[in-house]
Motif scaffolding. Structure first.
Motif, PDB file in Angstrom:
ATOM      1  N   ARG A   1       0.842  -1.209   0.000  1.00 21.52           N
ATOM      2  CA  ARG A   1       0.000   0.000   0.000  1.00 21.52           C
ATOM      3  C   ARG A   1       0.876   1.257   0.000  1.00 21.52           C
ATOM      4  N   GLN A   2       1.943   1.242   0.792  1.00 24.40           N
ATOM      5  CA  GLN A   2       2.837   2.387   0.819  1.00 24.40           C
ATOM      6  C   GLN A   2       3.554   2.553  -0.524  1.00 24.40           C
ATOM      7  N   TYR A   3       3.991   1.458  -1.079  1.00 24.31           N
ATOM      8  CA  TYR A   3       4.655   1.476  -2.384  1.00 24.31           C
ATOM      9  C   TYR A   3       3.712   2.021  -3.451  1.00 24.31           C
ATOM     10  N   GLN A   4       2.477   1.539  -3.441  1.00 22.55           N
ATOM     11  CA  GLN A   4       1.500   1.950  -4.440  1.00 22.55           C
ATOM     12  C   GLN A   4       1.205   3.448  -4.349  1.00 22.55           C
ATOM     13  N   LYS A   5       1.066   3.936  -3.125  1.00 18.00           N
ATOM     14  CA  LYS A   5       0.803   5.368  -2.949  1.00 18.00           C
ATOM     15  C   LYS A   5       1.953   6.201  -3.494  1.00 18.00           C
ATOM     16  N   ARG A   6       3.183   5.774  -3.201  1.00 16.77           N
ATOM     17  CA  ARG A   6       4.349   6.516  -3.675  1.00 16.77           C
ATOM     18  C   ARG A   6       4.438   6.487  -5.198  1.00 16.77           C
ATOM     19  N   LEU A   7       4.145   5.330  -5.776  1.00 13.48           N
ATOM     20  CA  LEU A   7       4.310   5.178  -7.214  1.00 13.48           C
ATOM     21  C   LEU A   7       3.162   5.785  -7.999  1.00 13.48           C
ATOM     22  N   ALA A   8       1.945   5.567  -7.551  1.00 12.77           N
ATOM     23  CA  ALA A   8       0.781   5.993  -8.318  1.00 12.77           C
ATOM     24  C   ALA A   8       0.491   7.477  -8.158  1.00 12.77           C
ATOM     25  N   GLY A   9       0.691   8.027  -6.968  1.00 14.87           N
ATOM     26  CA  GLY A   9       0.395   9.434  -6.739  1.00 14.87           C
ATOM     27  C   GLY A   9      -1.070   9.649  -6.409  1.00 14.87           C
ATOM     28  N   ALA A  10      -1.366  10.787  -5.888  1.00 17.62           N
ATOM     29  CA  ALA A  10      -2.716  11.072  -5.409  1.00 17.62           C
ATOM     30  C   ALA A  10      -3.747  11.095  -6.521  1.00 17.62           C
ATOM     31  N   ARG A  11      -3.339  11.398  -7.761  1.00 15.48           N
ATOM     32  CA  ARG A  11      -4.306  11.520  -8.839  1.00 15.48           C
ATOM     33  C   ARG A  11      -4.635  10.184  -9.494  1.00 15.48           C
ATOM     34  N   GLU A  12      -3.875   9.152  -9.186  1.00  8.50           N
ATOM     35  CA  GLU A  12      -4.098   7.857  -9.808  1.00  8.50           C
ATOM     36  C   GLU A  12      -4.992   6.986  -8.943  1.00  8.50           C
ATOM     37  N   ARG A  13      -5.690   6.067  -9.607  1.00  9.43           N
ATOM     38  CA  ARG A  13      -6.554   5.143  -8.889  1.00  9.43           C
ATOM     39  C   ARG A  13      -5.700   4.170  -8.086  1.00  9.43           C
ATOM     40  N   SER A  14      -6.090   3.910  -6.842  1.00 10.07           N
ATOM     41  CA  SER A  14      -5.375   2.967  -5.998  1.00 10.07           C
ATOM     42  C   SER A  14      -6.276   1.796  -5.649  1.00 10.07           C
ATOM     43  N   LEU A  15      -5.650   0.651  -5.390  1.00 11.66           N
ATOM     44  CA  LEU A  15      -6.416  -0.491  -4.911  1.00 11.66           C
ATOM     45  C   LEU A  15      -6.908  -0.202  -3.504  1.00 11.66           C
ATOM     46  N   THR A  16      -8.196  -0.372  -3.278  1.00 12.76           N
ATOM     47  CA  THR A  16      -8.733  -0.163  -1.944  1.00 12.76           C
ATOM     48  C   THR A  16      -8.480  -1.400  -1.098  1.00 12.76           C
TER      49      THR A  16
END
Length: 245
Positions: free
Chosen positions: A158-173
Motif C-alpha cells: 500500500r505504501q509502495y503503491q501510494k508513492r508510485l501511483a500518486g494522489a491523482r491515480e486510482r489505488s487499490l482499496t
C-alpha cells in the motif's frame, strides 16, 4: 508431480497464477496454436504454457532490417530462439487457460487468458507448426509464517503503491486486496514495477513464504528509492501490458 505436454507461448513478460493475460496473436506459428486450441472440446480447458524469454526475440523478423539488411529471415516455430529453444527460455513458467479466443476477419486472434499453475520446462519440441513443451507441474507449498508475511507485504505494498501511483491515480482499496498468502504473493509480484529477471525469481520461489519475504525486501527498497525521487511517473498497477504476439 504431473508431467504434461502443452503448446508453448514464449513472451517478454512473466505470467503469474491468477493474473489475466491479453494477447494480440498475428504470427503464423501462434495463429496455428490458437486454431488448434479452438478444436479443444467445450468441456475441456484451452491450455497453453507461457515462459519468459531469456535470450531471443518475442517476434520473429519478417523483413531484413538494421543493422544488417541482408540478414536471412528466420521461419518456423523456433524462429528467433536459436538451435536449442529450451535454452532461450526461463525454466519456470505458468500454464494459461484461454477463456476467450476470437478470430478476426484477417486471420489474427484476440485472446484473453488467465494464469493457473506454475510449471517447470523439461523439453521443447519444435517439429510441428508451433512449439510444444514437456512440463512438470510445481507444487504450491506455503512455507513458514505465510499469513503474517502476507499481512506485512500488503502494508508495504500500500505504501509502495501510494508513492508510485500518486494522489491523482486510482489505488487499490483495502476491500480489493486479497488475504490468501499465495494470492497476495502473485498479485504483488505482478503489480510491482520490476524487470523480467526479478519477476522470474519471484515466480520460481520455492514456496509462498520465500516469495513474500523477497517481496517485502523489494517493496521496502523500492519505496525508499521512490521517496528520494522529485517526481514520479504515472502508473496503473492493476493492469499488465498487452503482448503484441
Amino acid at each position: 508431480m504431473t508431467t504434461v505436454h502443452l503448446p508453448l507461448f514464449p513472451l517478454n513478460t512473466v505470467l503469474f497464477p491468477g493474473l489475466v493475460l491479453p494477447l494480440n496473436v498475428f504470427e503464423e506459428r501462434y495463429r496455428a496454436m490458437m486454431r488448434a486450441l479452438l478444436k479443444t472440446p467445450e468441456d475441456e480447458p484451452r491450455r497453453f504454457a507461457v515462459v519468459a524469454i531469456r535470450d531471443g526475440h518475442e517476434m520473429a523478423e519478417s523483413a531484413p532490417g538494421m543493422p544488417d539488411p541482408t540478414a536471412r529471415i528466420e521461419r518456423g516455430p523456433a524462429a528467433g530462439f536459436g538451435t536449442d529453444p529450451a535454452k532461450a527460455f526461463h525454466s519456470v513458467g505458468c500454464v494459461a487457460d484461454a477463456a476467450t479466443i476470437r478470430e478476426r476477419a484477417d486471420g489474427t486472434f484476440e485472446v484473453l487468458a488467465t494464469g493457473t499453475t506454475r510449471v517447470r520446462l523439461l523439453s521443447v519440441d519444435a517439429s510441428g507448426p508451433y512449439l510444444v513443451a514437456e512440463l512438470r507441474e510445481l507444487a504450491e507449498e506455503p512455507g513458514d509464517e505465510a499469513g503474517a508475511l502476507a499481512e506485512g507485504v500488503l502494508r508495504s505494498f500500500r505504501q509502495y503503491q501510494k508513492r508510485l501511483a500518486g494522489a491523482r491515480e486510482r489505488s487499490l482499496t483495502a476491500a480489493e486486496l486479497p488475504d490468501e498468502p499465495s494470492v497476495v504473493s502473485y498479485l504483488v509480484a505482478a503489480a510491482m514495477m520490476l524487470d523480467i529477471p526479478a519477476k522470474q525469481r519471484l515466480l520460481q520461489a520455492p514456496d509462498v513464504s520465500s516469495r513474500l519475504r523477497d517481496e517485502l525486501k523489494l517493496l521496502r527498497r523500492e519505496t525508499a528509492i521512490l521517496r528520494s525521487l522529485p517526481s514520479l511517473p504515472a502508473a496503473e498497477l492493476t493492469r499488465g501490458p498487452t503482448s503484441l504476439n
